[in-house]
Every structure is written in C-alpha cells, then in structure tokens.
Design an enzyme around this catalytic site. Structure first.
Site, PDB file in Angstrom:
ATOM      1  CD  GLU A 109      -2.909  -1.142   0.016  1.00  0.00           C
ATOM      2  OE1 GLU A 109      -2.983  -0.153  -0.727  1.00  0.00           O
ATOM      3  OE2 GLU A 109      -3.577  -2.180  -0.182  1.00  0.00           O
TER       4      GLU A 109
ATOM      5  CD1 TRP B 252      -1.289  -0.409  -3.929  1.00  0.00           C
ATOM      6  CD2 TRP B 252      -1.720   0.748  -5.797  1.00  0.00           C
ATOM      7  NE1 TRP B 252      -1.797  -1.272  -4.869  1.00  0.00           N
ATOM      8  CE2 TRP B 252      -2.074  -0.592  -6.013  1.00  0.00           C
ATOM      9  CE3 TRP B 252      -1.899   1.676  -6.832  1.00  0.00           C
ATOM     10  CZ2 TRP B 252      -2.605  -1.035  -7.233  1.00  0.00           C
ATOM     11  CZ3 TRP B 252      -2.433   1.232  -8.044  1.00  0.00           C
ATOM     12  CH2 TRP B 252      -2.776  -0.102  -8.233  1.00  0.00           C
TER      13      TRP B 252
ATOM     14  CD1 TRP C 248     -17.035  13.748 -18.427  1.00  0.00           C
ATOM     15  CD2 TRP C 248     -17.761  12.030 -17.203  1.00  0.00           C
ATOM     16  NE1 TRP C 248     -15.989  12.877 -18.271  1.00  0.00           N
ATOM     17  CE2 TRP C 248     -16.403  11.810 -17.519  1.00  0.00           C
ATOM     18  CE3 TRP C 248     -18.431  11.068 -16.434  1.00  0.00           C
ATOM     19  CZ2 TRP C 248     -15.710  10.679 -17.099  1.00  0.00           C
ATOM     20  CZ3 TRP C 248     -17.743   9.942 -16.018  1.00  0.00           C
ATOM     21  CH2 TRP C 248     -16.393   9.762 -16.350  1.00  0.00           C
TER      22      TRP C 248
ATOM     23  CG  ASN D  84      -8.631   2.101  -0.364  1.00  0.00           C
ATOM     24  OD1 ASN D  84      -8.498   3.067  -1.112  1.00  0.00           O
ATOM     25  ND2 ASN D  84      -8.504   0.851  -0.784  1.00  0.00           N
TER      26      ASN D  84
ATOM     27  CD1 TRP E 244     -12.532  11.318 -14.617  1.00  0.00           C
ATOM     28  CD2 TRP E 244     -11.232  12.305 -13.081  1.00  0.00           C
ATOM     29  NE1 TRP E 244     -11.427  11.846 -15.268  1.00  0.00           N
ATOM     30  CE2 TRP E 244     -10.613  12.448 -14.352  1.00  0.00           C
ATOM     31  CE3 TRP E 244     -10.589  12.848 -11.977  1.00  0.00           C
ATOM     32  CZ2 TRP E 244      -9.401  13.112 -14.537  1.00  0.00           C
ATOM     33  CZ3 TRP E 244      -9.384  13.512 -12.152  1.00  0.00           C
ATOM     34  CH2 TRP E 244      -8.801  13.632 -13.421  1.00  0.00           C
TER      35      TRP E 244
ATOM     36  CD1 TRP F 155     -10.747  11.231  -6.440  1.00  0.00           C
ATOM     37  CD2 TRP F 155     -12.677  10.675  -7.438  1.00  0.00           C
ATOM     38  NE1 TRP F 155     -11.765  11.410  -5.530  1.00  0.00           N
ATOM     39  CE2 TRP F 155     -12.953  11.079  -6.111  1.00  0.00           C
ATOM     40  CE3 TRP F 155     -13.736  10.279  -8.252  1.00  0.00           C
ATOM     41  CZ2 TRP F 155     -14.257  11.091  -5.593  1.00  0.00           C
ATOM     42  CZ3 TRP F 155     -15.042  10.296  -7.743  1.00  0.00           C
ATOM     43  CH2 TRP F 155     -15.278  10.696  -6.430  1.00  0.00           C
TER      44      TRP F 155
HETATM   45  P1  FAD Z   1      -3.528   1.992   5.037  1.00  0.00           P
HETATM   46  O1  FAD Z   1      -4.278   0.859   4.461  1.00  0.00           O
HETATM   47  O2  FAD Z   1      -3.078   1.864   6.426  1.00  0.00           O
HETATM   48  O3  FAD Z   1      -2.278   2.231   4.054  1.00  0.00           O
HETATM   49  C1  FAD Z   1      -1.060   2.847   4.483  1.00  0.00           C
HETATM   50  C2  FAD Z   1      -0.709   3.999   3.574  1.00  0.00           C
HETATM   51  O4  FAD Z   1      -0.499   3.542   2.240  1.00  0.00           O
HETATM   52  C3  FAD Z   1      -1.779   5.068   3.473  1.00  0.00           C
HETATM   53  O5  FAD Z   1      -1.714   5.955   4.562  1.00  0.00           O
HETATM   54  C4  FAD Z   1      -1.460   5.709   2.152  1.00  0.00           C
HETATM   55  O6  FAD Z   1      -0.417   6.652   2.263  1.00  0.00           O
HETATM   56  C5  FAD Z   1      -0.977   4.537   1.324  1.00  0.00           C
HETATM   57  N1  FAD Z   1      -2.101   3.969   0.560  1.00  0.00           N
HETATM   58  C6  FAD Z   1      -2.996   3.052   0.966  1.00  0.00           C
HETATM   59  N2  FAD Z   1      -3.862   2.762  -0.032  1.00  0.00           N
HETATM   60  C7  FAD Z   1      -3.507   3.507  -1.073  1.00  0.00           C
HETATM   61  C8  FAD Z   1      -4.003   3.664  -2.400  1.00  0.00           C
HETATM   62  N3  FAD Z   1      -5.047   2.953  -2.861  1.00  0.00           N
HETATM   63  N4  FAD Z   1      -3.412   4.551  -3.225  1.00  0.00           N
HETATM   64  C9  FAD Z   1      -2.340   5.270  -2.802  1.00  0.00           C
HETATM   65  N5  FAD Z   1      -1.818   5.172  -1.555  1.00  0.00           N
HETATM   66  C10 FAD Z   1      -2.389   4.302  -0.707  1.00  0.00           C
HETATM   67  N6  FAD Z   1      -5.055   8.558  -0.246  1.00  0.00           N
HETATM   68  C11 FAD Z   1      -4.475   9.684   0.217  1.00  0.00           C
HETATM   69  O7  FAD Z   1      -3.484   9.599   0.949  1.00  0.00           O
HETATM   70  N7  FAD Z   1      -4.954  10.914  -0.137  1.00  0.00           N
HETATM   71  C12 FAD Z   1      -6.027  11.068  -0.962  1.00  0.00           C
HETATM   72  O8  FAD Z   1      -6.398  12.203  -1.279  1.00  0.00           O
HETATM   73  C13 FAD Z   1      -6.673   9.892  -1.431  1.00  0.00           C
HETATM   74  N8  FAD Z   1      -7.781   9.997  -2.222  1.00  0.00           N
HETATM   75  C14 FAD Z   1      -8.391   8.845  -2.648  1.00  0.00           C
HETATM   76  C15 FAD Z   1      -9.522   8.944  -3.469  1.00  0.00           C
HETATM   77  C16 FAD Z   1     -10.184   7.802  -3.912  1.00  0.00           C
HETATM   78  C17 FAD Z   1     -11.381   7.921  -4.818  1.00  0.00           C
HETATM   79  C18 FAD Z   1      -9.709   6.541  -3.533  1.00  0.00           C
HETATM   80  C19 FAD Z   1     -10.396   5.280  -4.005  1.00  0.00           C
HETATM   81  C20 FAD Z   1      -8.578   6.420  -2.737  1.00  0.00           C
HETATM   82  C21 FAD Z   1      -7.897   7.562  -2.292  1.00  0.00           C
HETATM   83  N9  FAD Z   1      -6.748   7.482  -1.478  1.00  0.00           N
HETATM   84  C22 FAD Z   1      -6.144   8.631  -1.046  1.00  0.00           C
HETATM   85  C23 FAD Z   1      -6.101   6.185  -1.216  1.00  0.00           C
HETATM   86  C24 FAD Z   1      -6.545   5.460   0.074  1.00  0.00           C
HETATM   87  O9  FAD Z   1      -7.933   5.402   0.147  1.00  0.00           O
HETATM   88  C25 FAD Z   1      -5.994   6.104   1.343  1.00  0.00           C
HETATM   89  O10 FAD Z   1      -4.604   6.309   1.239  1.00  0.00           O
HETATM   90  C26 FAD Z   1      -6.254   5.209   2.550  1.00  0.00           C
HETATM   91  O11 FAD Z   1      -7.625   4.963   2.701  1.00  0.00           O
HETATM   92  C27 FAD Z   1      -5.704   5.860   3.797  1.00  0.00           C
HETATM   93  O12 FAD Z   1      -6.036   5.127   4.933  1.00  0.00           O
HETATM   94  P2  FAD Z   1      -4.922   4.427   5.803  1.00  0.00           P
HETATM   95  O13 FAD Z   1      -3.818   5.374   6.099  1.00  0.00           O
HETATM   96  O14 FAD Z   1      -5.608   3.810   6.964  1.00  0.00           O
HETATM   97  O15 FAD Z   1      -4.391   3.304   4.808  1.00  0.00           O
END
Ligand code: FAD
Length: 482
Positions: free
Chosen positions: A281, A284, A312, A347, A365, A388
């Site tokens: 993650e 990602w 759209w 997420n 989007w 997005w």
């Molecule tokens: P954990 O599961 O604990 O993951 C640890 C870290 O890994 C996160 O803090 C984050 O930095 C990174 N990470 C995790 N999942 C993703 C992912 N899918 N893509 C990129 N990095 C990821 N994340 C943001 O940080 N900022 C945003 O503005 C953002 N906008 C999003 C918009 C949409 C439509 C979607 C579907 C996802 C978005 N995310 C965003 C990705 C993700 O949802 C969040 O990073 C995550 O939910 C953060 O929660 P956590 O720290 O508990 O994640």
C-alpha cells in the site's frame, strides 16, 4: 556574494512537517550554522494547488505542534505568507542566508517554482540543495526495461521494492538558533474554520503533528496490523493504519513507516503477510507520485485520452445528495458522512462512493476529486487524482470502466453486520442486518419497528442500480468503448 561561517542556513519546510527523518534538516544541521526554519503559506503562486479546507485545518494544527517541538530544542519556526519565491528572496537577502535546503515536491507547479528559485538563488551566490524526503524513491529513478515510466503497478512495485529503502534519520536533539526575524502569527492565517466551526469531528478524531503520527504508528503496530492482509478492506473494523494525513503532510515519512513495520516483522511482532500487504500500500502511494511526476496533468486531464469525449452529465441534485450522504444507498451515505464528520474515509468505501458518483451518476470524476480535495484531511496531490482516475477507468492500470460496483453487494460483503452503516447513518441503526444495505427491501413492519420512513427519515435510492448500470455501460459504448 561571499558569506561568513556564521551566515545562517535556511530550511524551507513544505510537505515534510517533522523533525525526525527529515533529510533537508539533517543536511542543514551538519553545516553547523545558525538555522532558520521556515514555512510559507503560498496561496498566490500560479500553478500551485490551493489546499482545501480540511487540509488547511490539518496544516494549521501541524504547524502549531511543529513550532512547539522546534522551540523545545532551541530553535524557532518562522511563518511567512505570500508567493514563496518573493518571500524567500527577501528573507535570504535580509538575513544574509548562505545556504538553503528543502525536500522535493512533485507537482508540476511546485517543481517549476523550485527550479526557478534555485536558479535565482544560485545566481545570487546562495548554495541550494534539494533532498528526497517525501518518497521512498524519486520518480525519475524508476523506468521500465524500454526506458519509459511505469503505467502498471505490479512491475513498478517489483522494481521499486527491489531497491530497498534507507534507514530513517534520528530527530535532532538541539538546534542552533538563527537570527531573530519577524514571523506571522499562525492564528492570523485563519487555517481553522470559524462561523461555522465545522471542525469538531476532526478535532475529536485526529492529533495532527509528529507526536500524533508516532502514536498512530504505534497503535497500528499494537493493533491493526494483526490481520491487516485479510481485514484492511473492512470499513467496520480498525485494521488500517489511518496514517494517510500524517504521510500527506510529512508528519511521518514513508521510510519511517516502512522501517517500523519491517522491524516489527523481524522481531516476530507482526506476520509477514500483513507487513507485505501494508508495504504494497505504501508503494501504491509511490506509484501515484510516479504517475503525477510523469503525467503532470493527473488532476485535470484524463490519463487515458479515450475518455476525453465521454458524455458526463450535469446533475446538481445528484451531486448534492452524494456530498451530503443522502443517496439512499446506505454504504455510500455512510462513507460520505464519515468524510464530512472526520475528514477521512476508509479506502474500500472511497472506491464505492467514487464509483457511484462516476458510474451511477455519470458525473465527471474531476467533480468528485475536487470535493475530496476540499474535505479530506489527507487530500493528496498524487493519491487523490490517481485514485479517482483509477476508479473512473481513465487512469493508469485502472479498473475497467465496465466493472461497476453494486453498492448493495459491496455493503453486504465488506460491512456484513452493518456496523459501519449503523454508526454513520444512525437513522438506520435499528434495521436488521439482512436489510441494512437495502432498506427499500424491508417489510413495512420492519421499517416501522426501526423507526424508518422511506422518503421521510431516509431517502429512497436516487437511482435504481440495474438501470444506472445500463446507462453507464451505454455511455461508455457510445464514447467508443466495447
Ligand atoms: P492503510 O491501508 O493503512 O495504508 C497505508 C498507507 O499507504 C496510506 O496511509 C497511504 O499513504 C498509502 N495507501 C494506501 N492505499 C492507497 C491507495 N489505494 N493509493 C495510494 N496510496 C495508498 N489517499 C491519500 O493519501 N490521499 C487522498 O487524497 C486519497 N484519495 C483517494 C480517493 C479515492 C477515490 C480513492 C479510491 C482512494 C484515495 N486514497 C487517497 C487512497 C486510500 O484510500 C488512502 O490512502 C487510505 O484509505 C488511507 O487510509 P490508511 O492510512 O488507513 O491506509
């Protein structure tokens, strides 16, 4: 210009609001000159994206704690507002600054500003050094076998993870203070809302800053990480780290997060599977930044230009219902209300609500991205648009457009007892689990006992799923898809 050995060094803090594992700060301290630590609130430079409201709240709180942390070890955080190039040029001239350090940013506007400023300061005889502090790997260091940027996550991840990552730097114990320079008062920046104060839920949920980041990381290592691989998709659980806003503003670096989970695995305090999933993650996030760097228009243009002619819809009523969590689909509404109340959303639910806006609503989007930008405390210049576009189908390595989430099935799968919905949509709390994700299927006496009156206490679905799905697929076909 020649400088004496006592001419100060400037550290320009940006998305790296921390003392520990801060490469720019570590390099500046090694010079053993008086230090000026500066944050610039720049709402003016063209091409820089102005922070949204929830992110401004986080920024204000982070700066307040950082200022205290800096003072505790003998330094001072200088605050200035204005176009960053002008602010820094003035400061460098007035304080006789000899050297400047910063950690890099990756948005086109920020890169351009940094490049310009570096050239100007270098011409003026100031030594400027940029560092890598926000990512595990600089985006230009990773290329496919044919020398191109990556467009697919898995090979990117394989290549990036094989490089390993550096050990984090320890936090400094003391700072050599710089000259006494006038600073703005943080309160004057009005980063926190007033009239109305909508930030109560944010204050109750978060502790922004470096100490808050450490606490969140430890809480994750003590709890959430155990079972993360299987549980991270469940919004009704506490398995994810909630580190995203800390990473966004650099209260925590990805190198610190990675080192902590790796250490936990080596010490036998976390399962390899869980750590591996969490590590992916973090990558990602790296992938999003890789995309942003190589495709600077990520927040404004379709990565896949096949979507440029997509049909759209404009539908203010649909958008309003989505924003307020009043679509009639409980999992969507719970997510949108979690966002509004806490500045964060799980997420899995982000994917569901984004898909709902783009596919059930046929809304561009970019409209959803902008709402998230304004309301998320972790609103991130790379992760937000990349995610997005991923959901919309227009992104790199994206979910295919024709895969349309069914919000009822998503709810039943990932929130099977409805605990998440009950929490954020309390008007449905008394419904039995078998209908909590589709209250319109509940029998009249079930609704009555639960105190739910559809269309009055909770809306009926704003669109019917099967019809919305057909409409979305049709729009996709008409725009040239198969
Ligand atoms: P954990 O599961 O604990 O993951 C640890 C870290 O890994 C996160 O803090 C984050 O930095 C990174 N990470 C995790 N999942 C993703 C992912 N899918 N893509 C990129 N990095 C990821 N994340 C943001 O940080 N900022 C945003 O503005 C953002 N906008 C999003 C918009 C949409 C439509 C979607 C579907 C996802 C978005 N995310 C965003 C990705 C993700 O949802 C969040 O990073 C995550 O939910 C953060 O929660 P956590 O720290 O508990 O994640």
């Amino acid at each position: 210009m020649t400088h004496t050995a006592s001419a100060p060094t400037l550290v320009w803090l940006r998305d790296d609001l921390r003392l520990a594992d801060n490469p720019a700060l570590a390099a500046a301290r090694a010079e053993e000159r008086p230090l000026v630590l500066l944050y610039v609130l720049d709402d003016e430079t063209p091409g820089l994206r102005r922070l949204g409201a929830a992110a401004r709240w986080w920024l204000g709180r982070s700066l307040a704690t950082l200022a205290t942390d800096i003072e505790r070890i003998g330094g001072r955080l200088l605050l200035r507002r204005g176009p960053a190039d002008r602010v820094i040029r003035d400061l460098v001239a007035k304080a006789g600054i000899a050297r400047v350090h910063w950690n890099r940013r990756y948005e086109a506007g920020a890169i351009e500003l940094d490049r310009r400023l570096k050239a100007e300061l270098t011409d003026a005889g100031v030594d400027v050094t940029s560092h890598s502090g926000t990512l595990l790997h600089e985006p230009w260091t990773l290329r496919t076998g044919s020398g191109r940027p990556y467009r697919v996550f898995t090979p990117f991840y394989r290549a990036a993870a094989s490089l390993g990552s550096r050990a984090p730097f320890a936090a400094p114990r003391e700072l050599l203070p710089g000259p006494d320079l006038p600073s703005d008062a943080l309160d004057d920046w009005e980063l926190e809302p007033s009239g109305p104060d909508w930030a109560g839920g944010l204050r109750a949920t978060w502790q922004p800053g470096e100490a808050g980041a450490r606490a969140a990381l430890h809480a994750f290592l003590d709890g959430g990480i155990h079972g993360y691989a299987d549980g991270h998709d469940r919004p009704d659980g506490e398995h994810t780290s909630r580190l995203s806003p800390f990473l966004r503003f650099g209260n925590l670096s990805p190198a610190q997060a990675l080192a902590a989970v790796t250490h936990a695995a080596e010490a036998g305090e976390a399962q390899g599977r869980d750590v591996e999933k969490f590590r992916s993650e973090l990558y990602w996030r790296e992938f999003s930044y890789h995309l942003l760097f190589h495709f600077p228009g990520l927040a404004t243009a379709n990565y896949n230009d096949r979507f440029d002619g997509f049909g759209w819809r404009e539908d203010a009523g649909f958008e309003r219902a989505w924003r307020r969590g009043l679509t009639g689909y409980p999992i969507v509404d719970a997510g949108m209300r979690q966002l509004w109340q806490t500045g964060w959303m799980h997420n899995r639910v982000r994917m569901v609500v984004a898909s709902f806006l783009v596919k059930h609503g046929l809304i561009d989007w970019r409209r959803g991205e902008a709402w998230f930008w304004d309301t998320l405390v972790d609103a991130d210049p790379a992760n937000n648009p990349a995610s997005w576009q991923w959901v919309a189908g227009s992104g790199a390595d994206a979910a295919p457009y024709f895969r349309i989430f069914n919000p009822v099935l998503q709810g039943e799968k990932f929130d099977p007892d409805g605990a998440y919905v009950r929490h954020f949509v309390p008007e449905l709390a008394k419904l039995p689990s078998e209908v909590i994700h589709q209250p319109w299927r509940a029998k009249p006496d079930m609704l009555r006992r639960a105190g739910v009156e559809l269309g009055a206490t909770y809306p009926r679905p704003i669109v019917e799923h099967a019809a919305a799905r057909e409409r979305a697929l049709d729009a996709y076909r008409r725009s040239g898809g198969n």
